[in-house]
Scaffold this motif. Sequence first.
Motif, PDB file in Angstrom:
ATOM      1  N   ASP A   1      -2.937 -26.827  -1.745  1.00  0.00           N
ATOM      2  CA  ASP A   1      -4.181 -27.410  -1.252  1.00  0.00           C
ATOM      3  C   ASP A   1      -4.629 -28.552  -2.161  1.00  0.00           C
ATOM      4  OD1 ASP A   1      -4.831 -25.962  -3.466  1.00  0.00           O
ATOM      5  OD2 ASP A   1      -6.374 -24.744  -2.519  1.00  0.00           O
TER       6      ASP A   1
ATOM      7  N   ALA B   1       4.003 -27.098  -0.937  1.00  0.00           N
ATOM      8  CA  ALA B   1       2.781 -27.874  -0.718  1.00  0.00           C
ATOM      9  C   ALA B   1       1.569 -26.986  -0.997  1.00  0.00           C
ATOM     10  CB  ALA B   1       2.747 -28.409   0.698  1.00  0.00           C
TER      11      ALA B   1
ATOM     12  N   LEU C   1       3.848 -32.453   4.074  1.00  0.00           N
ATOM     13  CA  LEU C   1       2.507 -32.721   3.560  1.00  0.00           C
ATOM     14  C   LEU C   1       1.604 -33.218   4.680  1.00  0.00           C
ATOM     15  CD1 LEU C   1       3.570 -34.645   0.320  1.00  0.00           C
ATOM     16  CD2 LEU C   1       3.196 -32.184   0.591  1.00  0.00           C
ATOM     17  N   ASP C   2       0.303 -33.212   4.428  1.00  0.00           N
ATOM     18  CA  ASP C   2      -0.643 -33.714   5.416  1.00  0.00           C
ATOM     19  C   ASP C   2      -0.543 -35.237   5.529  1.00  0.00           C
ATOM     20  OD1 ASP C   2      -1.536 -31.150   5.817  1.00  0.00           O
ATOM     21  OD2 ASP C   2      -3.140 -31.311   4.324  1.00  0.00           O
ATOM     22  N   GLY C   3      -1.080 -35.761   6.627  1.00  0.00           N
ATOM     23  CA  GLY C   3      -1.156 -37.207   6.788  1.00  0.00           C
ATOM     24  C   GLY C   3       0.168 -37.869   7.091  1.00  0.00           C
TER      25      GLY C   3
ATOM     26  N   GLU D   1      -1.515 -37.700  -4.718  1.00  0.00           N
ATOM     27  CA  GLU D   1      -2.336 -38.831  -4.320  1.00  0.00           C
ATOM     28  C   GLU D   1      -2.300 -39.934  -5.376  1.00  0.00           C
ATOM     29  OE1 GLU D   1      -3.932 -39.821  -1.731  1.00  0.00           O
ATOM     30  OE2 GLU D   1      -3.511 -38.074  -0.493  1.00  0.00           O
TER      31      GLU D   1
ATOM     32  N   ASN E   1       6.394 -41.852   3.479  1.00  0.00           N
ATOM     33  CA  ASN E   1       5.513 -42.116   4.616  1.00  0.00           C
ATOM     34  C   ASN E   1       6.387 -42.081   5.870  1.00  0.00           C
ATOM     35  OD1 ASN E   1       3.726 -42.993   6.528  1.00  0.00           O
ATOM     36  ND2 ASN E   1       3.335 -44.988   5.594  1.00  0.00           N
TER      37      ASN E   1
ATOM     38  N   LEU F   1       7.827 -30.469  10.758  1.00  0.00           N
ATOM     39  CA  LEU F   1       6.730 -31.424  10.594  1.00  0.00           C
ATOM     40  C   LEU F   1       5.793 -31.370  11.784  1.00  0.00           C
ATOM     41  CD1 LEU F   1       8.921 -34.417   9.367  1.00  0.00           C
ATOM     42  CD2 LEU F   1       7.842 -32.635   7.990  1.00  0.00           C
ATOM     43  N   ASP F   2       4.665 -32.056  11.653  1.00  0.00           N
ATOM     44  CA  ASP F   2       3.719 -32.136  12.763  1.00  0.00           C
ATOM     45  C   ASP F   2       4.391 -32.799  13.958  1.00  0.00           C
ATOM     46  OD1 ASP F   2       1.833 -30.981  11.174  1.00  0.00           O
ATOM     47  OD2 ASP F   2       0.917 -32.871  10.558  1.00  0.00           O
TER      48      ASP F   2
ATOM     49  N   ASP G   1      -4.302 -31.767  -2.018  1.00  0.00           N
ATOM     50  CA  ASP G   1      -3.312 -32.825  -2.246  1.00  0.00           C
ATOM     51  C   ASP G   1      -2.476 -32.556  -3.495  1.00  0.00           C
ATOM     52  OD1 ASP G   1      -4.074 -34.261  -0.010  1.00  0.00           O
ATOM     53  OD2 ASP G   1      -5.636 -35.350  -1.098  1.00  0.00           O
TER      54      ASP G   1
ATOM     55  N   ARG H   1       3.188 -37.224   5.877  1.00  0.00           N
ATOM     56  CA  ARG H   1       3.973 -37.458   4.670  1.00  0.00           C
ATOM     57  C   ARG H   1       4.948 -36.308   4.447  1.00  0.00           C
ATOM     58  NH1 ARG H   1      -1.078 -38.461   0.754  1.00  0.00           N
ATOM     59  NH2 ARG H   1      -1.756 -36.685   2.019  1.00  0.00           N
TER      60      ARG H   1
END
Length: 864
Positions: free
Chosen positions: A92, A90, A50-52, A111, A68, A296-297, A94, A54
């Motif tokens: 769009d 995943a 996920l973004d952020g 969220e 997290n 992941l990122d 959120d 996560r």
Amino acid sequence: MASPRARLPPDVAMERPLAGRLSDAEEARATARTLVLKGHSDPVACLAALDGGRLASGSWDNSVVIWNLADGSQLAKLEGHRRAVWSLAALDRDRLASGSWDNSVIIWSFEDSKQLFKLQGHTRPVWSLVALDGGRLASGGGDASIIIWNLADGTQLAKLEGHTSYVQCLAVLDGDRLASGGRDRSIIIWSLADSTRLSTLEGHTSAVLCLAVLADGRLASGGGDSSIILWNPEDGAQLGKLEGHTGSVQCLTTLDGDRLASGGDDTSIIIWNLSDGTQLTKHEGHTAMVRCLATLDGNSLASGSSDETIRVRPVLHPAAYKFTACASPFEYEEVARSCRKEGCLGDLVDASAVQQFDEHIGGLSASASVARQAQVFDALAKVANEDADPSAMIDSLAPSVLALVRDDALLPDMYRRGVSNAAIQELAPSLFRVVLDAKFAAGPKFVLYFELVIFIVLGLCFTRVAPYQVFARGGKWFPSEMIVEIVVAFVTLAYFTVRELYQMAFTRAIELESSEEHLVDDLEGFRIASYVADAIVAPLHLLACCLGKQDQFEDWSEKAIREPIRYDALTFLGLSRAWRYDYWNWIDLATIGCAWAAFARAAMPGAHLSADLAVATSMLMWVRFCWYLKNMRLGWAKFVLMFEDIIWDLRYYLFYFLVVLMMFASAFYLYLGPRKSDEFGFHDDGAPSAFGTFPYTIYNLILLGFVGEFDPDNFDEVAVRVLLVFFILVVMIVFLNVLIAIVSDSYDLSMAKAEGLFLRSRCELITETALIALLLPTRTQDIATIKASLANALMKARSANDDPNRLNYTINAVAAIVDNRTQKLEAELAATRRELADMKDMLQLLVDKGEERHGLLRRLTGID
């Protein structure tokens, strides 16, 4: 809950907060450890990035957890499915989609942890999900169908049918195409524009379990046949096959740099180089089937497993993993040069010092992995010293070394994994010394000097109290001096007692974390340990039944009582192997015990401290003082370490010397004991007989052997004189020269190993004082300090090559290895000769029987 430190005590498991703002390089190195996420109560079946920062995970426990990744904490737990969650995607805005064995797909807003709506259309479990463009979602089910959903209103846009069994996996191709793999061993390429089948790819001999689309448009598929096939989806041609797993390939994900990661039910994750189809590395951190992977990122790799955990680790530069194939120092140096050229020296440090342990890379034991890490650090020092100015390498290494310094679980993990003392002695003098020195300066150094000061205070109190108590006289500096000294001593002893108990508990906890080995190997020993555990548990079990806590007690007793006793009964009682095998701990225990007894005796009204107890306490305290000297400076430690090694090397010599001494003592006592008891003395006329009793005979023979003083007139018979000459020959010539040789060799070896022994001792001190150091003033380490320490260590490494003691030790070590291998080869050669001889006898027997049968046949047929 998250556990990035493999279940260590909380204060040790969490890294100390870093002071100040870190640079980008330092931040990149702060995540070298594998992050282990624990929160599911059943196998983890699917993951979604996920973004952020996560991560979402789905499990057989019917839940979806949002994590997290910054600190490993749970952000949310989504519960709505009635059966296992088998797939995630995943979306769009959120949103998150989850597919389950309850035949449904739920769309979540993660969220606010709300369920938005549920998609129902499959008649069997939903095995796979993939997000499509245009607000669409594809789901594959056990009913052999693929449904395309409109996420705006939850309606079905299309239903693709072509598989004859479960649709296990889905992947989106370019050109509005979809690839699906099923248990029917086929891969179907679909056109999403008109919902038609474009082509079918066949090549697997078992179910197709996972798919991944590569950067250049190729398609990778993993199956139950343990293979990964690379396809050209345009024409259906097989481009290659990757084989390395020993079980089914459960999951695939792509990485940058033309790499592919695969997980299987052999519990391993393999990183592949797609340019040539070779394995870059194999991660074996999980203890059960690897069911899912997610990229992941920041090029990190997350994996979920049947062991109910999720592991997140950085994927390092391919060159950094090459050290696992090295077999000689020259090969390690080539790897170091390659990493210097590729600019990934930090990755090499992370791979060898952290990831090979966290992910069990290479399949070696913990001790062998530490020895390999020492080779890597030595190679880095050698390569750095090849440059006239090693500052560039120092700049590359410093962030990774700083991350090791700030990793409070690094050293405790070594002991938890059961790393041998020999391996630590090999690692410590390498560039790893920079890590040890920085960790020592960050807190344990203060603890050491603090304890030395209060120990000296304890010694001064004893120095004042003991003579007054033993002699019953002496002046006081002030009227209540004795009371003050006893109170100060009791407070100091209380600290040392708590410190020793903490050390025992800490080493016990670390040892019981090791699940790889069990002390009770034989069946009979296991039964005895089980009987002891049953005897302890039985009365407690009755009490738990009375309180209605039977189930909770069963789980607790298995982990807290039965398993520790089966592992090691003494460890269960608090005397872990690591603690009881270190004789300094027994000296500490004896010192504390004698000191308590001495001061308690002094505090009793009308009682006096005995001379024997005072002498024992005094000598033990002086020995304990040597321990502080051993840990403070290498120069002071050399003599103590040398003495320890010499005593250890003399153990066999002392045993045989005692046997020979008893032999001669028996002979002299029988010759000269009763008959000469009142006629002569050993040294002085009129003194008691030297051989009047057997113990006194032994005592005087020791004086004769090592001092050489005796009265020839005492030996007035030929047999006794012959025995005396033989004693002098054996003891004073042979044994004393052997003693000199052993001491000399031990001295040379101990001097060569002194640095390793000293740093190993420091490593133990840092581990023991880990929690105490966190409570005391500490010194913050920064990147500039680490760079200066690295430069200093490289200078020492350059000068160490000319150290004669080290060269002598190396020569002796190589000679020992050669002798050992020669003996093994000779033994193998002798065994081969015996086998050849047996084969020759067998062949001769066969020949004899053949000739016998041939002769019998000739006689029966009448042929001459």
